[in-house]
Design a protein around this motif. Structure first.
Motif, PDB file in Angstrom:
ATOM      1  N   ASN A  64       0.984  -1.234  -0.223  1.00 54.54           N
ATOM      2  CA  ASN A  64      -0.013  -0.061  -0.009  1.00 54.54           C
ATOM      3  C   ASN A  64       0.946   1.570  -0.127  1.00 54.54           C
ATOM      4  OD1 ASN A  64      -2.338  -1.241   0.497  1.00 54.54           O
ATOM      5  ND2 ASN A  64      -2.408  -1.446   2.486  1.00 54.54           N
ATOM      6  N   GLY A  65       1.949   1.210  -0.671  1.00 49.46           N
ATOM      7  CA  GLY A  65       2.772   1.932  -1.305  1.00 49.46           C
ATOM      8  C   GLY A  65       3.646   2.798   0.270  1.00 49.46           C
ATOM      9  N   LYS A  66       4.334   1.623   0.580  1.00 46.30           N
ATOM     10  CA  LYS A  66       4.328   1.698   1.617  1.00 46.30           C
ATOM     11  C   LYS A  66       6.072   0.621   2.521  1.00 46.30           C
ATOM     12  CE  LYS A  66       1.788   4.619   5.759  1.00 46.30           C
ATOM     13  NZ  LYS A  66       0.654   4.601   6.540  1.00 46.30           N
ATOM     14  N   VAL A  67       6.865   0.800   2.752  1.00 41.73           N
ATOM     15  CA  VAL A  67       7.826  -0.484   2.835  1.00 41.73           C
ATOM     16  C   VAL A  67       7.480  -0.951   4.480  1.00 41.73           C
ATOM     17  CG1 VAL A  67      10.440  -1.181   3.161  1.00 41.73           C
ATOM     18  CG2 VAL A  67      10.039   1.298   1.612  1.00 41.73           C
ATOM     19  N   VAL A  68       7.280  -1.894   4.551  1.00 41.69           N
ATOM     20  CA  VAL A  68       7.173  -3.150   5.467  1.00 41.69           C
ATOM     21  C   VAL A  68       8.150  -3.907   5.123  1.00 41.69           C
ATOM     22  CG1 VAL A  68       4.709  -2.251   5.905  1.00 41.69           C
ATOM     23  CG2 VAL A  68       5.493  -4.411   4.124  1.00 41.69           C
ATOM     24  N   ALA A  69       8.526  -4.771   6.838  1.00 40.74           N
ATOM     25  CA  ALA A  69       8.865  -5.816   7.182  1.00 40.74           C
ATOM     26  C   ALA A  69       8.394  -6.171   8.017  1.00 40.74           C
ATOM     27  CB  ALA A  69      10.553  -5.202   8.093  1.00 40.74           C
ATOM     28  N   ASN A  70       8.423  -7.913   7.102  1.00 39.58           N
ATOM     29  CA  ASN A  70       7.480  -8.975   7.707  1.00 39.58           C
ATOM     30  C   ASN A  70       8.697  -9.899   8.994  1.00 39.58           C
ATOM     31  OD1 ASN A  70       5.218  -7.766   6.255  1.00 39.58           O
ATOM     32  ND2 ASN A  70       5.597  -8.846   5.101  1.00 39.58           N
ATOM     33  N   VAL A  71       9.351 -10.045   9.393  1.00 37.04           N
ATOM     34  CA  VAL A  71       9.521 -10.179  10.920  1.00 37.04           C
ATOM     35  C   VAL A  71       8.973 -11.255  10.801  1.00 37.04           C
ATOM     36  CG1 VAL A  71      12.396  -9.954  11.605  1.00 37.04           C
ATOM     37  CG2 VAL A  71      11.577  -8.480   9.609  1.00 37.04           C
ATOM     38  N   PRO A  72       8.864 -12.291  11.323  1.00 38.30           N
ATOM     39  CA  PRO A  72       8.301 -12.878  12.731  1.00 38.30           C
ATOM     40  C   PRO A  72       8.788 -12.676  13.619  1.00 38.30           C
ATOM     41  CG  PRO A  72       8.591 -14.392  10.991  1.00 38.30           C
ATOM     42  CD  PRO A  72       9.772 -13.160  10.653  1.00 38.30           C
ATOM     43  N   TYR A  73       8.109 -13.393  15.223  1.00 37.62           N
ATOM     44  CA  TYR A  73       9.000 -13.173  16.426  1.00 37.62           C
ATOM     45  C   TYR A  73      10.114 -13.664  16.682  1.00 37.62           C
ATOM     46  CZ  TYR A  73       8.693 -12.651  21.401  1.00 37.62           C
ATOM     47  OH  TYR A  73       9.200 -12.897  22.288  1.00 37.62           O
ATOM     48  N   VAL A  74       9.766 -14.919  16.092  1.00 40.17           N
ATOM     49  CA  VAL A  74      11.124 -15.670  16.509  1.00 40.17           C
ATOM     50  C   VAL A  74      11.864 -14.961  15.738  1.00 40.17           C
ATOM     51  CG1 VAL A  74      11.831 -18.397  15.505  1.00 40.17           C
ATOM     52  CG2 VAL A  74       9.058 -17.490  15.951  1.00 40.17           C
ATOM     53  N   ALA A  75      12.378 -14.646  14.092  1.00 35.48           N
ATOM     54  CA  ALA A  75      13.232 -14.050  14.244  1.00 35.48           C
ATOM     55  C   ALA A  75      13.934 -12.666  14.020  1.00 35.48           C
ATOM     56  CB  ALA A  75      13.060 -13.974  12.733  1.00 35.48           C
ATOM     57  N   LEU A  76      12.857 -11.722  14.963  1.00 44.52           N
ATOM     58  CA  LEU A  76      13.055 -10.892  15.315  1.00 44.52           C
ATOM     59  C   LEU A  76      13.958 -11.402  16.974  1.00 44.52           C
ATOM     60  CD1 LEU A  76      10.029  -8.969  15.985  1.00 44.52           C
ATOM     61  CD2 LEU A  76      12.122  -8.119  14.452  1.00 44.52           C
ATOM     62  N   ASP A  77      13.643 -12.747  17.980  1.00 43.98           N
ATOM     63  CA  ASP A  77      13.986 -13.066  18.675  1.00 43.98           C
ATOM     64  C   ASP A  77      15.707 -13.448  18.326  1.00 43.98           C
ATOM     65  OD1 ASP A  77      13.729 -14.055  22.066  1.00 43.98           O
ATOM     66  OD2 ASP A  77      14.439 -15.791  20.647  1.00 43.98           O
ATOM     67  N   SER A  78      15.631 -13.992  17.976  1.00 44.74           N
ATOM     68  CA  SER A  78      16.847 -14.629  17.208  1.00 44.74           C
ATOM     69  C   SER A  78      17.900 -13.421  16.898  1.00 44.74           C
ATOM     70  CB  SER A  78      17.179 -14.995  15.740  1.00 44.74           C
ATOM     71  OG  SER A  78      16.536 -15.213  14.874  1.00 44.74           O
ATOM     72  N   PHE A  79      16.998 -12.113  16.655  1.00 38.34           N
ATOM     73  CA  PHE A  79      18.037 -11.135  15.492  1.00 38.34           C
ATOM     74  C   PHE A  79      18.802 -10.102  17.082  1.00 38.34           C
ATOM     75  CE2 PHE A  79      17.189 -11.429  10.983  1.00 38.34           C
ATOM     76  CZ  PHE A  79      18.295 -10.929  10.923  1.00 38.34           C
ATOM     77  N   GLU A  80      17.772 -10.352  18.181  1.00 40.90           N
ATOM     78  CA  GLU A  80      18.287  -9.758  19.354  1.00 40.90           C
ATOM     79  C   GLU A  80      19.155 -10.731  20.619  1.00 40.90           C
ATOM     80  OE1 GLU A  80      14.682  -9.218  21.740  1.00 40.90           O
ATOM     81  OE2 GLU A  80      13.440  -7.748  19.947  1.00 40.90           O
ATOM     82  N   THR A  81      19.430 -11.532  20.601  1.00 38.26           N
ATOM     83  CA  THR A  81      19.623 -11.529  20.941  1.00 38.26           C
ATOM     84  C   THR A  81      21.107 -13.083  20.207  1.00 38.26           C
ATOM     85  OG1 THR A  81      20.743 -13.089  23.373  1.00 38.26           O
ATOM     86  CG2 THR A  81      18.890 -13.689  22.247  1.00 38.26           C
ATOM     87  N   ASP A  82      22.083 -13.514  20.647  1.00 31.98           N
ATOM     88  CA  ASP A  82      23.019 -14.812  20.468  1.00 31.98           C
ATOM     89  C   ASP A  82      24.135 -15.655  21.271  1.00 31.98           C
ATOM     90  OD1 ASP A  82      24.980 -15.422  19.028  1.00 31.98           O
ATOM     91  OD2 ASP A  82      24.035 -15.828  16.727  1.00 31.98           O
ATOM     92  N   THR A  83      23.681 -16.636  20.742  1.00 30.81           N
ATOM     93  CA  THR A  83      25.222 -17.733  21.730  1.00 30.81           C
ATOM     94  C   THR A  83      26.207 -16.790  22.015  1.00 30.81           C
ATOM     95  OG1 THR A  83      25.358 -18.726  20.226  1.00 30.81           O
ATOM     96  CG2 THR A  83      23.687 -20.262  21.397  1.00 30.81           C
ATOM     97  N   LEU A  84      26.515 -16.241  21.172  1.00 27.56           N
ATOM     98  CA  LEU A  84      28.297 -15.432  21.006  1.00 27.56           C
ATOM     99  C   LEU A  84      27.747 -13.975  21.373  1.00 27.56           C
ATOM    100  CD1 LEU A  84      29.606 -17.270  18.579  1.00 27.56           C
ATOM    101  CD2 LEU A  84      30.170 -17.996  20.787  1.00 27.56           C
ATOM    102  N   GLY A  85      27.022 -13.488  21.306  1.00 25.96           N
ATOM    103  CA  GLY A  85      26.740 -11.476  21.324  1.00 25.96           C
ATOM    104  C   GLY A  85      24.984 -11.727  20.466  1.00 25.96           C
ATOM    105  N   ARG A  86      24.830 -10.454  21.558  1.00 24.03           N
ATOM    106  CA  ARG A  86      23.800  -9.532  20.561  1.00 24.03           C
ATOM    107  C   ARG A  86      24.080  -8.803  19.531  1.00 24.03           C
ATOM    108  NH1 ARG A  86      20.393  -8.445  24.613  1.00 24.03           N
ATOM    109  NH2 ARG A  86      19.299  -6.893  23.027  1.00 24.03           N
ATOM    110  N   LEU A  87      22.364  -9.864  18.871  1.00 18.66           N
ATOM    111  CA  LEU A  87      22.238  -9.251  17.362  1.00 18.66           C
ATOM    112  C   LEU A  87      21.794  -8.060  16.953  1.00 18.66           C
ATOM    113  CD1 LEU A  87      22.555 -12.196  15.566  1.00 18.66           C
ATOM    114  CD2 LEU A  87      24.331 -10.458  15.297  1.00 18.66           C
ATOM    115  N   TYR A  88      21.136  -7.344  16.358  1.00 20.63           N
ATOM    116  CA  TYR A  88      20.437  -5.800  16.303  1.00 20.63           C
ATOM    117  C   TYR A  88      19.861  -5.392  14.881  1.00 20.63           C
ATOM    118  CZ  TYR A  88      22.148  -4.742  20.978  1.00 20.63           C
ATOM    119  OH  TYR A  88      22.585  -5.077  22.132  1.00 20.63           O
ATOM    120  N   TYR A  89      18.718  -4.911  14.736  1.00 17.44           N
ATOM    121  CA  TYR A  89      19.013  -4.325  13.677  1.00 17.44           C
ATOM    122  C   TYR A  89      17.842  -3.460  12.770  1.00 17.44           C
ATOM    123  CZ  TYR A  89      14.034  -6.083  13.184  1.00 17.44           C
ATOM    124  OH  TYR A  89      12.413  -6.377  13.650  1.00 17.44           O
ATOM    125  N   LYS A  90      18.028  -3.044  11.987  1.00 16.58           N
ATOM    126  CA  LYS A  90      17.157  -1.461  11.307  1.00 16.58           C
ATOM    127  C   LYS A  90      17.291  -1.382   9.763  1.00 16.58           C
ATOM    128  CE  LYS A  90      17.577   3.796  11.788  1.00 16.58           C
ATOM    129  NZ  LYS A  90      18.455   4.504  12.592  1.00 16.58           N
TER     130      LYS A  90
END
Length: 477
Positions: A64-90
């Motif tokens: 609908n003319g807007k950029v959206v990111a369809n990131v599932p909750y499980v994917a978001l959780d994996s991006f926020e933390t990792d076994t070796l460190g923290r991951l962030y996205y934007k």
């Protein structure tokens, strides 16, 4: 400081000269390996960041003319933390609007170049986020639909904990391997040195086990080629030492033999004097004792001079001397015995005749030379002592009108205690040491001596003998 203190152990020196450069080379190699490993680790982590950014970019679309990111909750959780460190996205839209993720994640700086390693519009940079250093991959992702199109920016950041942990592990593993390598090399070199130095250690044991009187040669073939010249030099030194010891033994035997006779005569004369009651006879005996004592003192002095020239004098320091002044001094000292025999003693000397030598020994040489000439020259004879320079060399020539020395005996008279035939008549109290002392002193100074018939005087053709002694010293440096 002793030479052993300065040089120390051969094994220790070899290990130091080998291991110190090896440690430096290993350190350089460890640094190079460490840097290469870090580069490989960074490349692997950057590839992982790019994979995460690509996975996220596949879920970015326009709705609908807007950029959206369809990131599932499980994917978001994996991006926020990792076994070796923290991951962030934007995710940032085509117009710079915030779409999803961590809005305060640092934006892509303008001066960061695009990575040439991957076939993608990706930039890697480091920044601080939430008081921690992070590594960020910024991927430009084209998005479009039927009504609009543009490029969205997907950023994925990771803390450096995992990278630092891996770096420490790589560093520790590298240092441990290199240290193990150095220790292994040191151990192998030490073991090799024990085998290599075994022949030298055995040679040392053989030297220590030798009896003091055993001066036989060591076998050079039992050591390495580089050590054989040293063993040969040791053998040569022991050969010279054996020659010196043999000479000492011969000298002591000859000296004891020569001294035994006058000492026996003195003892006999003393016993006769003790039994004699007649004063006149007593005086004759005492005069004989005095004569024998003078001869014994003369012999002892000659023996001491001979011993000094053969042992220890060679270590004395040479100095520049005036040979003509020494000759003049000796002629003055021995002028009285020549006058008593009415001998015509003449000295012909250049103004200055320099020579390198030892004053005491050169004086002794001239004294013995002139004393011999006075003793063997008959009364009313003549002696000519000449001191001059020839081709830069100091020269001594002495001629007398004595009986001379037969050509067959001219080499023998330089031996200790040897007396030429007929010499006992001219000089009954001779010792046979005068020319031997002269020869040793001349040799000690690097010169040479020759005996010949004296020149026949023009006014006395009947005098066909006499002795000429010619001495030549080395050219001054």
């Amino acid at each position: 400081m002793a030479a052993t203190d300065r040089l120390g152990s051969l094994r220790g020196q070899f290990l130091r000269w080998l291991l110190i450069p090896l440690v430096l080379l290993v350190a350089l190699n460890a640094f190079s390996v460490y840097r290469n490993a870090l580069d490989a680790a960074d490349l692997a982590y950057d590839r992982s960041l790019l994979s995460s950014a690509r996975a996220l970019a596949e879920r970015v679309e326009i709705v609908n003319g807007k950029v959206v990111a369809n990131v599932p909750y499980v994917a978001l959780d994996s991006f926020e933390t990792d076994t070796l460190g923290r991951l962030y996205y934007k995710v940032t839209g085509v117009n710079g609007e915030f779409v999803s993720g961590y809005e305060d994640l640092p934006d892509l700086p303008k001066n960061v170049p695009r990575s040439e390693i991957y076939p993608a519009l990706v930039h890697f940079f480091q920044a601080d986020y939430q008081e921690q250093p992070v590594r960020i991959a910024a991927l430009h992702q084209p998005v479009y639909d039927d009504q609009m199109r543009g490029i969205a920016l997907i950023e994925v950041g990771e803390t450096l904990d995992a990278r630092r942990g891996l770096s420490r592990k790589i560093l520790i593993d590298t240092l441990l391997r290199q240290a193990a390598l150095v220790l292994a090399v040191a151990l192998m070199v030490w073991v090799a040195l024990r085998f290599v130095l075994a022949p030298i250690m055995q040679l040392r044991a053989d030297v220590e086990a030798r009896e003091p009187t055993d001066l036989s040669d060591f076998d050079p073939s039992v050591v390495h080629k580089e050590i054989r010249p040293l063993v040969s030099a040791m053998n040569g030194y022991m050969a010279r030492l054996q020659t010196l010891i043999n000479g000492q033994k011969r000298f002591i035997a000859d000296a004891s033999h020569q001294l035994r006779t006058p000492l026996t005569v003195l003892k006999t004369q003393a016993e006769l004097a003790l039994r004699e009651n007649d004063p006149v006879a007593m005086r004759h005996i005492v005069e004989s004792i005095a004569t024998t004592t003078d001869a014994t003192v003369h012999l002892a002095n000659r023996l001491l001079t001979l011993a000094r020239t053969g042992h220890g004098a060679a270590t004395a320091e040479m100095e520049a001397l005036s040979l003509n002044k020494l000759a003049h001094q000796v002629c003055l000292e021995l002028a009285l015995p020549a006058v008593r025999k009415q001998i015509d003693l003449a000295l012909e000397a250049d103004h200055e005749v320099p020579v390198m030598g030892q004053a005491l020994l050169l004086h002794e040489m001239l004294s013995n030379l002139l004393d011999n000439a006075i003793r063997y020259t008959p009364a009313h004879g003549r002696i000519l002592l000449s001191v001059f320079q020839q081709h830069g060399q100091a020269m001594i020539e002495m001629e007398d009108s004595g009986p001379g020395i037969a050509e067959a005996e001219r080499e023998k008279v330089f031996e200790p205690f040897y007396r030429a035939s007929g010499s006992s008549v001219m000089n009954p109290g001779g010792t046979g040491l005068g020319l031997c002392i002269v020869y040793d002193i001349v040799s000690l100074h690097g010169g040479d001596i020759a005996l010949d018939d004296a020149q026949v005087p023009d006014d006395d053709p009947a005098q066909a003998r006499g002795l000429r002694v010619s001495i030549r010293f080395p050219r001054l440096p």
